[in-house]
Design an enzyme around this catalytic site. Structure first.
Site, short mmCIF file in Angstrom:
data_model
loop_
_atom_site.label_atom_id
_atom_site.label_comp_id
_atom_site.label_asym_id
_atom_site.label_seq_id
_atom_site.Cartn_x
_atom_site.Cartn_y
_atom_site.Cartn_z
N SER A 1 32.76 46.50 35.55
CA SER A 1 33.78 46.80 36.55
C SER A 1 34.47 45.50 36.93
O SER A 1 33.86 44.62 37.56
CB SER A 1 33.14 47.42 37.80
OG SER A 1 33.98 47.23 38.92
N MET B 1 39.79 56.20 43.26
CA MET B 1 39.29 56.43 44.61
C MET B 1 40.49 56.48 45.55
O MET B 1 40.73 55.57 46.35
CB MET B 1 38.32 55.31 45.01
CG MET B 1 36.98 55.40 44.29
SD MET B 1 36.07 53.84 44.27
CE MET B 1 36.83 53.07 42.85
C1 DX5 Z 1 32.42 50.90 44.02
C2 DX5 Z 1 33.03 50.85 42.65
C3 DX5 Z 1 32.13 50.22 41.65
C4 DX5 Z 1 31.77 48.78 41.94
C5 DX5 Z 1 30.41 48.54 41.40
O1 DX5 Z 1 33.24 51.65 44.83
O2 DX5 Z 1 33.31 52.16 42.19
O3 DX5 Z 1 32.63 50.36 40.32
O4 DX5 Z 1 32.67 47.85 41.40
O5 DX5 Z 1 29.94 47.31 41.85
P1 DX5 Z 1 28.41 46.87 41.75
O6 DX5 Z 1 27.99 46.99 40.33
O7 DX5 Z 1 28.41 45.48 42.27
O8 DX5 Z 1 27.66 47.82 42.64
ZN ZN Z 2 33.84 52.46 40.03
#
Ligand code: DX5
Ligand code: ZN
Length: 219
Positions: free
Chosen positions: A10, A70
């Site tokens: 991500s 989102m």
């Molecule tokens: C959170 C995002 C994730 C986020 C994950 O709302 O959808 O994709 O970047 O981050 P980590 O791996 O740090 O939990």
């Molecule tokens: Zn995500």
């Protein structure tokens, strides 16, 4: 045949000053998809990237772009993200009163259709569309930010969806997102997940991106 597992960094936690290098490093290190977190400051309390970042990533890598929307009213943005080069478009059930037709629209735009749900939303809320999706994303944190703690109750939700997908004979990806690390990834594999999003475990790894990806891949 060995089962295929997807690692999807991500880029939310990456260094945007060097996005092109980041994408290249991810590819060389064996990433399968690039996960792009689109947040509107309404559905979630953070504001991040629009379709123009997807378009830039498309020029920077040939890895499939896994776009996680989102946002409120995602149906208004599907065309722009598809045009920008999204391979997967994933919408939240909480934002889609017409979920079935929104997923149909994603497919008609030539993208893989994904559905996701917040930790507080029951697994059953997506059962009616499981037979039509290419990807199910289970959130293991409340969406909005990277670097949050993994919610252990999400393991049971993954197992429940895995059971349902298998009963339907679906080959949809079962992806997990939030707090995925060397500690939590094995639990999600055991529950039946086969695609793994990670921001912190990759981009904040003390030995760099490639080591972060390798550490997850080795599991
Ligand atoms: C959170 C995002 C994730 C986020 C994950 O709302 O959808 O994709 O970047 O981050 P980590 O791996 O740090 O939990
Ligand atoms: Zn995500």
């Amino acid at each position: 045949m060995t089962e295929q597992f997807i690692i999807a960094p991500s880029i939310l936690s990456s260094d945007f000053l060097h996005l092109g290098d980041v994408l290249q490093t991810c590819k060389t290190a064996g990433a399968d998809w690039i996960h792009i977190d689109v947040m509107d400051g309404q559905f979630v309390p953070n504001l991040t990237m629009g379709a123009f970042i997807v378009e830039a990533c498309k020029r920077g890598t040939d890895l499939p772009l896994d776009v996680h929307l989102m946002v409120e009213n995602p149906e208004n943005l599907l065309q722009a993200f598809a045009k920008a080069g999204a391979a997967n478009l994933t919408v939240h059930v909480e934002t889609c009163p017409h979920l079935h037709s929104t997923l149909q629209e994603i497919k008609s735009l030539g993208c893989k259709a994904g559905v996701t749900l917040n930790p507080g939303t029951p697994a059953e809320s997506i059962f009616p569309v499981l037979n039509m999706v290419d990807l199910v994303l289970i959130m293991s944190v409340n969406p909005g930010f990277s670097g949050q703690s993994f919610l252990p109750e999400s393991v049971a939700k993954v197992a429940k969806i895995r059971e349902k997908l298998d009963a339907l004979g679906s080959s949809a990806w079962l992806e997990v997102d939030g707090g995925i690390s060397s500690e939590t990834l094995p639990k999600m594999i055991a529950a039946g997940a086969n695609a793994f999003v990670a921001a912190t475990a990759i981009f904040k790894h003390s030995h760099g991106i490639a080591t972060g990806i390798a550490a997850l891949r080795d599991l």
